[in-house]
Design a protein around this motif. Structure first.
Motif, mmCIF file in Angstrom:
data_model
loop_
_atom_site.group_PDB
_atom_site.id
_atom_site.type_symbol
_atom_site.label_atom_id
_atom_site.label_comp_id
_atom_site.label_asym_id
_atom_site.label_seq_id
_atom_site.Cartn_x
_atom_site.Cartn_y
_atom_site.Cartn_z
ATOM 1 N N TYR A 59 6.688 10.750 11.494
ATOM 2 C CA TYR A 59 6.271 9.348 11.461
ATOM 3 C C TYR A 59 5.528 9.042 10.166
ATOM 4 O O TYR A 59 4.809 9.893 9.637
ATOM 5 N N LEU A 60 5.699 7.813 9.697
ATOM 6 C CA LEU A 60 4.981 7.360 8.508
ATOM 7 C C LEU A 60 3.640 6.738 8.893
ATOM 8 O O LEU A 60 3.475 6.195 9.995
ATOM 9 N N LYS A 61 2.703 6.773 7.969
ATOM 10 C CA LYS A 61 1.423 6.119 8.207
ATOM 11 C C LYS A 61 1.606 4.619 8.421
ATOM 12 O O LYS A 61 0.864 3.994 9.189
ATOM 13 N N ALA A 62 2.596 4.043 7.747
ATOM 14 C CA ALA A 62 2.858 2.613 7.911
ATOM 15 C C ALA A 62 3.189 2.266 9.354
ATOM 16 O O ALA A 62 2.892 1.153 9.803
ATOM 17 N N ARG A 111 0.857 -1.191 0.000
ATOM 18 C CA ARG A 111 0.000 0.000 0.000
ATOM 19 C C ARG A 111 0.891 1.239 0.000
ATOM 20 O O ARG A 111 1.271 1.746 1.060
ATOM 21 N N PRO A 112 1.275 1.730 -1.154
ATOM 22 C CA PRO A 112 2.233 2.843 -1.243
ATOM 23 C C PRO A 112 1.835 4.077 -0.450
ATOM 24 O O PRO A 112 2.717 4.839 -0.020
ATOM 25 N N GLU A 113 0.527 4.293 -0.252
ATOM 26 C CA GLU A 113 0.114 5.487 0.499
ATOM 27 C C GLU A 113 0.603 5.443 1.952
ATOM 28 O O GLU A 113 0.700 6.480 2.626
ATOM 29 N N LEU A 114 0.932 4.226 2.444
ATOM 30 C CA LEU A 114 1.433 4.117 3.815
ATOM 31 C C LEU A 114 2.865 4.627 3.945
ATOM 32 O O LEU A 114 3.368 4.806 5.055
ATOM 33 N N GLY A 115 3.518 4.877 2.834
ATOM 34 C CA GLY A 115 4.853 5.460 2.864
ATOM 35 C C GLY A 115 4.841 6.968 3.007
ATOM 36 O O GLY A 115 5.909 7.602 3.023
ATOM 37 N N GLU A 116 3.658 7.548 3.149
ATOM 38 C CA GLU A 116 3.528 8.996 3.317
ATOM 39 C C GLU A 116 3.554 9.361 4.802
ATOM 40 O O GLU A 116 3.185 8.553 5.664
ATOM 41 N N PRO A 117 3.970 10.598 5.123
ATOM 42 C CA PRO A 117 3.978 11.035 6.527
ATOM 43 C C PRO A 117 2.573 11.135 7.097
ATOM 44 O O PRO A 117 1.595 11.358 6.372
ATOM 45 N N LEU A 118 2.487 10.980 8.409
ATOM 46 C CA LEU A 118 1.221 11.177 9.098
ATOM 47 C C LEU A 118 0.762 12.620 8.968
ATOM 48 O O LEU A 118 1.576 13.545 9.025
ATOM 49 N N ASP A 119 -0.527 12.805 8.811
ATOM 50 C CA ASP A 119 -1.084 14.159 8.833
ATOM 51 C C ASP A 119 -0.919 14.721 10.249
ATOM 52 O O ASP A 119 -1.417 14.155 11.219
ATOM 53 N N GLY A 120 -0.181 15.815 10.359
ATOM 54 C CA GLY A 120 0.009 16.441 11.658
ATOM 55 C C GLY A 120 1.217 15.959 12.425
ATOM 56 O O GLY A 120 1.482 16.438 13.541
ATOM 57 N N ALA A 121 1.964 15.012 11.872
ATOM 58 C CA ALA A 121 3.169 14.511 12.551
ATOM 59 C C ALA A 121 4.091 13.910 11.505
ATOM 60 O O ALA A 121 4.180 12.690 11.354
ATOM 61 N N GLU A 122 4.774 14.747 10.779
ATOM 62 C CA GLU A 122 5.522 14.308 9.612
ATOM 63 C C GLU A 122 6.744 13.461 9.945
ATOM 64 O O GLU A 122 7.319 12.834 9.059
#
Length: 590
Positions: free
Chosen positions: A488-491, A475-486
């Motif tokens: 950390y990654l969403k993964a 899921r490539p979108e999990l390689g993006e930063p968390l909204d509001g906490a860059e």
């Protein structure tokens, strides 16, 4: 060895196996550093083992430490050489073998204010400190100490006040991601067959003919009560030790012929609060930590992953133990002492986070009036009743020794034929870490990340970064930063829920990440994104997701309000008014 995942499915399976009637060799109560260490020690001896924790892994003291793995310079002053040697030996093992990706060497400066005698006195102490680090026969993992001139001190730490040091000594200790080490110990234990169940509270003991034969437990998620049978029960509950010793069903508590109560035959523990503040890395200019003595404790200024941690206080704690919080006096105390050595003074506006933990100090009855700052941290194991062994005291650095000692005592004569193996046992993620670290530029290029991002991941997951990267590949979108906490990654959120046992929003925001004290708003900016990602793994409904968000928001509001209160009583009243997402049974029971 493939690393076992801690998930809701693995938790359900562990509970089902524990309540099946099978008699475990060892059942551990408490999911902090000592409990997780004891679980791994027992599992690696080939024993069948279970661990029960009422809240989350590391939810007590073990996620609220000074983040240091150290020998304890202050114990040299107490002439406690054996404790210092033991701690330095464990420091070397953690740095080089057990957890090299979570434990990292860090330089400290001990500043001098007196020209001759202080350099001789402290220099002799640090020479002994270095010498004791060789005594265990393991690799030190850090350089030797070095004397510094006034110019040398300020070159290494430009942010030090001109009058704060006429010279100093640079020496090394280590820092640790404390909550993550507990989680990885639990995962390593599960990889060796241990059964791990968090949010499961022990509410009493089972006994037969004067011997503890297991526990009565309650699954706080489902409300179900069940029995767990075990040949030996180990209590590793830190500041809750006396509560653990006093649970219903202990043989001596029901045997009217018993000469002593379970508590008097067990251990007494005194709780001491240690509070820390967190400030931005930009506010202090330095390439090392600072250590200096205060009238009450020791002041640490510790570089920490883009931030500075400043601590610690050392004060008696007489309130509810689950949620110690900072009050206004605590913050002012640390700011005042930090500003005595810092060139650019810090104010309350610079404090972006706080956290407080309770040290479990062994308390002999005859020393009941002694200040907590003077009580030794050496650990003790005891057996309040046949079949029950408890351990308390010690320090985070020596958790492995504590775990070995308590399992040895529980096993008795059998320990000789089943010796501990943990001194040379790497945790999951340690094997292969060095190779992945050398490949970090390749990983960064493949995923389009900055190198510091990969370094961050490697220092959190070690070689287990491969599992995280598999999530991103799927899921490539999990390689993006968390909204509001860059940072950390969403993964990382998905991985926390699917592999690291996180069951609630607060588990991720306060322990799997450090957003609860790395951001001024305590992670609230990222909470919605985190909750959505967790909901996808854990199957939360919209109502459950909102409940998690509301619960965490109320916690944050209470902790921020507590920081403006004048004392512990007022601050604690605000925090304790907020209900837990899954309340435990009784009052303040681990």
């Amino acid at each position: 060895m493939k690393a076992a995942a801690l998930s809701t499915d693995s938790r359900t399976a562990a509970i089902e196996q524990m309540k099946s009637g099978e008699v475990l060799d060892i059942l551990v109560i408490g999911g902090g550093i000592t409990g997780a260490g004891a679980t791994l020690d027992a599992a690696s001896r080939g024993l069948t083992v279970g661990l029960l924790e009422a809240r989350d892994l590391a939810s007590g003291t073990s996620s609220r430490s000074s983040k240091l793995i150290h020998g304890g310079l202050r114990y040299l002053q107490m002439l406690d050489f054996a404790l210092v040697r033991e701690a330095l030996t464990e420091r070397g093992r953690l740095l080089t073998t057990i957890a090299p990706y979570l434990v990292e060497a860090v330089p400290f400066i001990y500043p001098f204010k007196h020209k001759i005698w202080e350099r001789a006195y402290v220099g002799a102490g640090l020479a002994l400190y270095d010498a004791l680090s060789f005594a265990g026969g393991t690799s030190r993992g850090v350089p030797l100490h070095r004397h510094l001139s006034r110019r040398g001190v300020h070159k290494l730490f430009p942010g030090l006040r001109d009058d704060a040091a006429i010279g100093g000594i640079r020496y090394y200790d280590a820092k640790v991601d404390d909550a993550r080490l507990v989680t990885q110990l639990a995962r390593t234990s599960a990889s060796h067959g241990a059964l791990i169940a968090t949010r499961t509270q022990v509410i009493g003991y089972l006994s037969d003919r004067g011997r503890v034969t297991g526990v009565r437990a309650k699954d706080l998620e489902s409300g179900e009560e069940f029995d767990v049978r075990a040949s030996q029960v180990i209590g590793a509950t830190g500041v809750w030790t006396e509560e653990t010793e006093s649970l219903p069903g202990l043989p001596s508590s029901t045997d009217t012929s018993a000469a002593t109560s379970p508590v008097s035959r067990g251990l007494k523990v005194r709780a001491s609060k240690g509070m820390h503040i967190v400030v931005s890395g930009e506010r202090i200019v330095g390439n090392a930590g600072i250590i200096s003595e205060t009238e009450k404790s020791v002041l640490f200024i510790i570089p920490w992953d883009g931030y500075w941690i400043i601590g610690t206080t050392d004060t008696d704690w007489h309130h509810a133990k689950a949620h110690p919080v900072a009050n206004s006096a605590d913050i002012d105390y640390l700011l005042d002492h930090a500003n005595q050595v810092l060139q650019s003074p810090l104010s309350r506006d610079d404090v972006i986070g706080t956290y407080s933990g309770l040290r479990p100090l062994l308390q002999p009855v005859q020393n009941a009036a002694k200040s907590t700052a003077k009580v030794s941290r050496e650990h003790t194991a005891a057996q309040p009743a046949p079949g029950l062994t408890v351990i308390a005291g010690g320090k985070y650095t020596t958790y492995r020794v504590m775990a070995e000692d308590v399992v040895d005592l529980a096993l008795g004569d059998e320990a000789t034929s089943r010796p501990s193996l943990t001194a040379q046992l790497p945790i999951v993620g340690a094997e292969g870490f060095g190779i992945r670290f050398r490949q970090r530029s390749r990983i960064a290029h493949r995923y389009g990340w900055e190198l510091h991002r990969v370094n961050h991941l490697l220092r959190r997951y070690g070689a287990l970064i491969d599992e995280l990267l598999e999530l991103v590949d799927d899921r490539p979108e999990l390689g993006e930063p968390l909204d509001g906490a860059e940072q950390y990654l969403k993964a990382e959120v998905v991985y926390a829920a699917s592999h690291e046992g996180a069951m609630h929003l607060e588990d991720v925001l306060t322990r799997r990440t450090r957003l609860s004290y790395e951001q001024r708003e305590r992670g609230m900016a990222a909470s919605a994104d985190v909750a959505t990602l967790m909901a996808g793994v854990l199957g939360w409904s919209d109502a459950e997701k909102q409940q998690e968000l509301d619960s965490y928001r109320k916690r944050v509001e209470a902790e921020l309000a507590a920081q403006n209160q004048p004392d512990d009583e007022a601050a604690t009243a605000l925090r304790e008014a907020v209900p837990e997402i899954q309340p435990t049974i009784g009052t303040d029971v681990s």
